[in-house]
Design an enzyme around this catalytic site. Structure first.
Site, PDB file in Angstrom:
ATOM      1  N   ASN A  12       0.838  -1.194   0.000  1.00 53.59           N
ATOM      2  CA  ASN A  12       0.000   0.000   0.000  1.00 53.59           C
ATOM      3  C   ASN A  12       0.881   1.255   0.000  1.00 53.59           C
ATOM      4  O   ASN A  12       0.795   2.119   0.888  1.00 53.59           O
ATOM      5  CB  ASN A  12      -0.945   0.000   1.209  1.00 53.59           C
ATOM      6  CG  ASN A  12      -2.205   0.801   0.954  1.00 53.59           C
ATOM      7  OD1 ASN A  12      -2.304   1.512  -0.045  1.00 53.59           O
ATOM      8  ND2 ASN A  12      -3.160   0.715   1.863  1.00 53.59           N
ATOM      9  N   HIS A  20      -8.467   3.413   8.501  1.00 49.59           N
ATOM     10  CA  HIS A  20      -8.986   2.141   8.010  1.00 49.59           C
ATOM     11  C   HIS A  20     -10.423   1.900   8.455  1.00 49.59           C
ATOM     12  O   HIS A  20     -11.197   1.290   7.710  1.00 49.59           O
ATOM     13  CB  HIS A  20      -8.101   0.978   8.481  1.00 49.59           C
ATOM     14  CG  HIS A  20      -6.925   0.724   7.596  1.00 49.59           C
ATOM     15  ND1 HIS A  20      -5.719   1.361   7.760  1.00 49.59           N
ATOM     16  CD2 HIS A  20      -6.775  -0.095   6.519  1.00 49.59           C
ATOM     17  CE1 HIS A  20      -4.873   0.939   6.827  1.00 49.59           C
ATOM     18  NE2 HIS A  20      -5.488   0.061   6.062  1.00 49.59           N
TER      19      HIS A  20
END
Length: 496
Positions: A331, A362
């Site tokens: 990521n 998140h």
């Protein structure tokens, strides 16, 4: 135990028959089909709406409208949240002072994202772990805050972006569903057709004539990335059901399986989980490349690089020999965003602050916080181990190879141990897993941090700068001495 549940899809029901045939949730089918549609549209966008054929205004309008269409198809009226979040933060950019604008945008964008995540999880559908409307909002949050910080730091154009430019940047069809995030300057260069020009220049400022009149083609990179997508999807669909992570906390499995085999199973189950992300991020990267976005200069052999906004390096992930190496290649764009808006700006314990921000970004599942809190101790322990132990293995190639093998195995175990709560989501199953391992890695990390101290970050940075200055000074002296020698040789040559 947290399990994946099937929920009603808020988007289009057009593909319901396909969903029933292949036995996959409709929201996931909509997501994949929309991404494939975006891929085909990206080729058309690059060929028929090329900057040489149309204006930036038209490119912005088309990219934005297509993005909203895909969002509506996948999420229905929930896609309006994308407009609300973008509208609120754009108002702040327009009317707030430059001094505090970036902070206000950060608070509002992240706060609105958190509000949507809380309502989705605890009000509507706890346990849904598929293509949900807060996924795109996570990327939009990154883009909003990145732009705000870039404007504050003076890294973007002098003028504020227009509303159309702002919406195009946040919600274009190439990245509306899965990102990745990117710099506003890079996106505007892509839209206006200037992305290739600066990268045609060599480091000495002279133009590279070899590539002066040709625009690089992303064809080879797109084919390679689509092959990676196909392989990743095949592995995930075939292997993930054979090695579910949930089995690692099954009482019967724990009682009947030797601990070393439990470790091996955990590694295999996590290995089978990662291809899902490889598929999503690589396909998104291919979509952007197909539209002409992502060019990043040339390799030494003259081949074009299309990794400007790539989100992962698979081989570096699977063969990572340190916790940091794994995170740096996983990521990637999110890691750069966290570094830009938090790590480089936080005066006190930036590592902990960055992990906590990542957990908030998140979502609100407790497992996310358990993972990132564990990640803090893992990072500190890995840093202590590297700084104190690694120098003893640099004496020979054999010792370095031994060190790499040991650290690779340790890194993979540490990553698996850390990420389990991220997959299980709930507190109970996550703590049950930790108990089955007797919290051994948590304890080991604590012992390493206490027994192997590391110098504070500001001291390490100062020492690194001093070493670089010394090295540069030595190189300058060598260069000067070589220049003097060359001049003397030239004078002798002329005299002769």
């Amino acid at each position: 135990m947290a399990t994946e549940t099937t929920s009603s899809c808020t988007g289009s029901n057009l593909l319901q028959p396909i969903s029933e045939i292949i036995n996959l949730p409709l929201d996931q089918v909509n997501f994949v089909v929309c991404q494939l549609f975006a891929l085909l549209t990206a080729f058309w966008f690059r060929l028929y709406l090329h900057p040489s054929k149309t204006s930036p205004f038209i490119r912005h309008v088309v990219a934005t409208l297509l993005g909203f269409y895909l969002a509506l198809f996948c999420f229905g009226w929930y896609a309006l949240h994308f407009l609300v979040q973008s509208g609120l933060t754009y108002s702040i950019m327009m009317f707030a002072g430059l001094e505090h604008m970036h902070k206000l945008c950060f608070i509002v964008a992240l706060g609105y994202l958190s509000f949507c995540q809380i309502t989705r999880v605890y009000v509507f559908d706890y346990g849904m772990y598929s293509a949900d409307f807060t996924g795109p909002m996570m990327v939009i949050t990154q883009k909003i805050t990145s732009l705000a910080f870039e404007i504050h730091d003076g890294e973007t154009r002098v003028r504020m972006p227009s509303l159309l430019e702002y919406l195009s940047y946040n919600c274009n069809f190439m990245g509306i569903l899965a990102g990745p995030t990117c710099s506003y300057n890079d996106y505007m260069a892509f839209i206006e057709g200037t992305a290739y020009q600066p990268r045609h220049l060599e480091t000495n400022g002279k133009e590279n004539g070899k590539y002066k009149h040709t625009e690089p083609s992303p064809k080879n990179d797109i084919i390679s990335k689509l092959c990676t997508c196909a392989i990743s999807l095949a592995i995930f669909l075939s292997v993930s059901k054979l090695c579910p992570v949930e089995r690692s906390i099954d009482d019967k499995f724990i009682a009947s399986t030797p601990f070393i085999l439990q470790v091996l199973y955990l590694y295999l189950s996590m290995l089978a989980t990662r291809p899902k992300y490889y598929f999503i991020w690589t396909l998104s990267d291919a979509i952007n490349n197909a539209a002409g976005f992502g060019f990043n200069g040339y390799n030494k052999d003259g081949s074009p690089r299309w990794d400007l906004i790539s989100n992962l390096r698979i081989l570096d992930i699977e063969f990572a020999t340190s916790f940091k190496m794994f995170l740096d290649n996983w990521n990637i764009q999110t890691a750069l965003w966290l570094k830009r808006v938090c790590y480089e700006r936080c005066p006190i314990n930036p590592t902990a602050a960055t992990f906590l921000l990542s957990a908030m970004w998140h979502g609100v599942y407790p497992g996310y916080y358990l993972t990132f809190l564990t990640g803090i101790s893992m990072t500190m322990a890995a840093r202590a181990l590297r700084h104190n132990i690694r120098p003893y293995f640099l004496g020979s190639t054999t010792h370095r190879s031994i060190y790499d093998v040991i650290t690779w195995a340790g890194t993979q175990i540490a990553i698996c141990y850390t990420v389990v709560p991220f997959v299980l989501l709930a507190v109970g199953p996550s703590l049950k897993f930790y108990r089955s391992w007797y919290y051994c890695i948590h304890i080991a990390c604590l012992v390493l941090v206490i027994a192997l101290p590391v110098k504070p970050r500001h001291i390490r940075i100062k020492e690194e700068q001093q070493q670089q200055n010394s090295l540069q000074g030595g190189l300058t002296e060598d260069h000067n001495s070589h220049s003097i020698t060359d001049n003397n040789c030239n004078q002798k040559h002329k005299a002769t």
